[in-house]
Write an enzyme that holds these catalytic residues in place. Sequence first.
Site, PDB file in Angstrom:
ATOM      1  N   LYS A 107       0.867  -1.191   0.000  1.00  0.00           N
ATOM      2  CA  LYS A 107       0.000   0.000   0.000  1.00  0.00           C
ATOM      3  C   LYS A 107       0.892   1.225   0.000  1.00  0.00           C
ATOM      4  O   LYS A 107       2.029   1.183   0.472  1.00  0.00           O
ATOM      5  CB  LYS A 107      -0.875   0.006   1.260  1.00  0.00           C
ATOM      6  CG  LYS A 107      -2.120   0.857   1.122  1.00  0.00           C
ATOM      7  CD  LYS A 107      -3.192   0.107   0.379  1.00  0.00           C
ATOM      8  CE  LYS A 107      -4.454   0.906   0.218  1.00  0.00           C
ATOM      9  NZ  LYS A 107      -5.525   0.079  -0.372  1.00  0.00           N
TER      10      LYS A 107
HETATM   11  P1  NAD Z   1     -13.194   7.952  -3.225  1.00  0.00           P
HETATM   12  O1  NAD Z   1     -12.179   8.972  -2.909  1.00  0.00           O
HETATM   13  O2  NAD Z   1     -13.631   7.740  -4.642  1.00  0.00           O
HETATM   14  O3  NAD Z   1     -14.546   8.213  -2.385  1.00  0.00           O
HETATM   15  C1  NAD Z   1     -14.549   8.358  -0.997  1.00  0.00           C
HETATM   16  C2  NAD Z   1     -15.934   8.843  -0.570  1.00  0.00           C
HETATM   17  O4  NAD Z   1     -15.939   8.940   0.840  1.00  0.00           O
HETATM   18  C3  NAD Z   1     -16.269  10.234  -1.109  1.00  0.00           C
HETATM   19  O5  NAD Z   1     -17.672  10.294  -1.364  1.00  0.00           O
HETATM   20  C4  NAD Z   1     -15.913  11.138   0.067  1.00  0.00           C
HETATM   21  O6  NAD Z   1     -16.617  12.364   0.054  1.00  0.00           O
HETATM   22  C5  NAD Z   1     -16.357  10.249   1.219  1.00  0.00           C
HETATM   23  N1  NAD Z   1     -15.736  10.617   2.486  1.00  0.00           N
HETATM   24  C6  NAD Z   1     -14.444  10.985   2.730  1.00  0.00           C
HETATM   25  N2  NAD Z   1     -14.278  11.298   4.026  1.00  0.00           N
HETATM   26  C7  NAD Z   1     -15.491  11.114   4.613  1.00  0.00           C
HETATM   27  C8  NAD Z   1     -15.980  11.264   5.928  1.00  0.00           C
HETATM   28  N3  NAD Z   1     -15.175  11.688   6.915  1.00  0.00           N
HETATM   29  N4  NAD Z   1     -17.285  10.957   6.171  1.00  0.00           N
HETATM   30  C9  NAD Z   1     -18.100  10.534   5.177  1.00  0.00           C
HETATM   31  N5  NAD Z   1     -17.702  10.383   3.909  1.00  0.00           N
HETATM   32  C10 NAD Z   1     -16.421  10.665   3.637  1.00  0.00           C
HETATM   33  O7  NAD Z   1     -12.636   6.583  -2.592  1.00  0.00           O
HETATM   34  P2  NAD Z   1     -13.045   5.104  -2.956  1.00  0.00           P
HETATM   35  O8  NAD Z   1     -12.087   4.601  -3.987  1.00  0.00           O
HETATM   36  O9  NAD Z   1     -14.506   5.028  -3.189  1.00  0.00           O
HETATM   37  O10 NAD Z   1     -12.653   4.347  -1.610  1.00  0.00           O
HETATM   38  C11 NAD Z   1     -13.541   4.278  -0.503  1.00  0.00           C
HETATM   39  C12 NAD Z   1     -13.080   3.190   0.449  1.00  0.00           C
HETATM   40  O11 NAD Z   1     -13.053   1.949  -0.259  1.00  0.00           O
HETATM   41  C13 NAD Z   1     -11.681   3.367   1.016  1.00  0.00           C
HETATM   42  O12 NAD Z   1     -11.661   2.876   2.325  1.00  0.00           O
HETATM   43  C14 NAD Z   1     -10.813   2.500   0.128  1.00  0.00           C
HETATM   44  O13 NAD Z   1      -9.642   2.057   0.783  1.00  0.00           O
HETATM   45  C15 NAD Z   1     -11.767   1.358  -0.127  1.00  0.00           C
HETATM   46  N6  NAD Z   1     -11.447   0.594  -1.332  1.00  0.00           N
HETATM   47  C16 NAD Z   1     -11.431   1.181  -2.561  1.00  0.00           C
HETATM   48  C17 NAD Z   1     -11.164   0.417  -3.682  1.00  0.00           C
HETATM   49  C18 NAD Z   1     -11.215   0.991  -5.060  1.00  0.00           C
HETATM   50  O14 NAD Z   1     -11.130   0.217  -6.035  1.00  0.00           O
HETATM   51  N7  NAD Z   1     -11.396   2.272  -5.252  1.00  0.00           N
HETATM   52  C19 NAD Z   1     -10.872  -0.948  -3.544  1.00  0.00           C
HETATM   53  C20 NAD Z   1     -10.902  -1.526  -2.265  1.00  0.00           C
HETATM   54  C21 NAD Z   1     -11.191  -0.741  -1.170  1.00  0.00           C
END
Ligand code: NAD
Length: 409
Positions: A102
């Site tokens: 990571k």
């Molecule tokens: P992203 O940046 O596209 O979206 C994150 C979302 O969370 C946004 O809507 C943002 O406004 C919201 N957010 C941020 N801080 C916040 C808070 N304090 N309270 C409420 N909402 C909040 O990110 P993503 O890629 O959708 O990732 C989201 C989660 O999923 C993360 O934990 C990431 O590690 C996990 N994840 C993502 C992927 C991927 O393929 N993108 C894969 C596995 C896990």
Amino acid sequence: MGARESTDRYFHEAASLMGLTANMQKLLLTPERQVKVQVALEMDNGEVSTFIGFRIQHNNARGPLKGGLRYHPEVDEDEVLSLATLMTWKTALVNIPYGGAKGGIQINANDLSPAELERVTRKFTDEIHDVIGPDKDIPAPDMGTNAQVMAWIMNQYGKYHGFTPACVTGKPVELHGADGREEATGRGVGLLTVAMLEKMKEKIIGAEIVIQGFGNVGSFAAQYLHNQGATIIAVSDAFGGIKNEKGINIPALAEYVAENGTVKDYPESEPVSNEDLLVTPCTVLIPAAIGGVLTKDNASHIQAKYIVEAANNPTYPEADDIFDQRGITVLPDVLANAGGVTVSYFEWVQNRQYFSWDIDKVRDELDKKMLDAFKRTWEVATTKKVNLRLASYLLGIGRVGRATVMGGI
Ligand code: NAD
């Protein structure tokens, strides 16, 4: 409790149940390499800002290291290490030939102009290009990063090593990315939510869903579940939340977010704070934003029958214990959000073959991998009488442990 302490506790619980010695546990938990670099950036106004960037490579016993790159002000070494170990168990659980890594930069991507974001990404790539690559370590998008960021990394990496599209995944489809990568994590979350409800003899039609986070993962999960007939009753993002007991029109909300950059103030809904959203009565609660949102303080107030961890590390162990006692089933992050890394693997395979799959093949293969991992996890949970998190760790750690021993120490 820090992020790392949480994931380590889950590890030790599973490893003890498997009878792994203390030395073996130490070997499997200790990261192979931790890189911490200075990322100096000339801002558009001519001033210089300095940030800290990390790449932590946890375990490559099963193949090259794989894991996302996060741009967030709260990124720290402890969190990145915790997320790197999660990647090791996750890639093993869905049985793709990778280890876990990571990375991240302590930065608020929203505060930077596109030109600044590009410069910081290229600078970070300059610092780490020697330790990444298609057979070493393959970054991918995570919070705060996207396909554009991956395109910059690929381009900058190419300046040192020549044309190498497989050095990152989650690239734009126009630039060696895979069709279906963007939706993959959300699709996997939706698919396994439906699979879990089926196992529990619950109906998906009309099931009430609450989702925290409407970014990449949250929005595609919402879309998938909406298409399956579930009712999404509340959604939030970093700016605030909305609720409508009759159900939110998700395609219309996605259009609203594309225009306004937030779900806040979406018409035909009432406002709800992120704290209240988490305790909204519902069938399934899906945290899909940041880690550490389900704590010992709010766990007793959660009114969901099921929790599907779309985000990484959303639940503290104390909260997990409370959910166990209260009979709330938790579908853990290592399984629920593995769809992203699975389609990243498909992208890497296509890049190395210079051959593209169509979207139907990507979705079919993703669904097969996810449902297979779900089925095996469910079987282990049932036969060993443990919860789904422990079952998924038992499977993941078992595969990594065997590969480590067979490969030779
Ligand atoms: P992203 O940046 O596209 O979206 C994150 C979302 O969370 C946004 O809507 C943002 O406004 C919201 N957010 C941020 N801080 C916040 C808070 N304090 N309270 C409420 N909402 C909040 O990110 P993503 O890629 O959708 O990732 C989201 C989660 O999923 C993360 O934990 C990431 O590690 C996990 N994840 C993502 C992927 C991927 O393929 N993108 C894969 C596995 C896990």
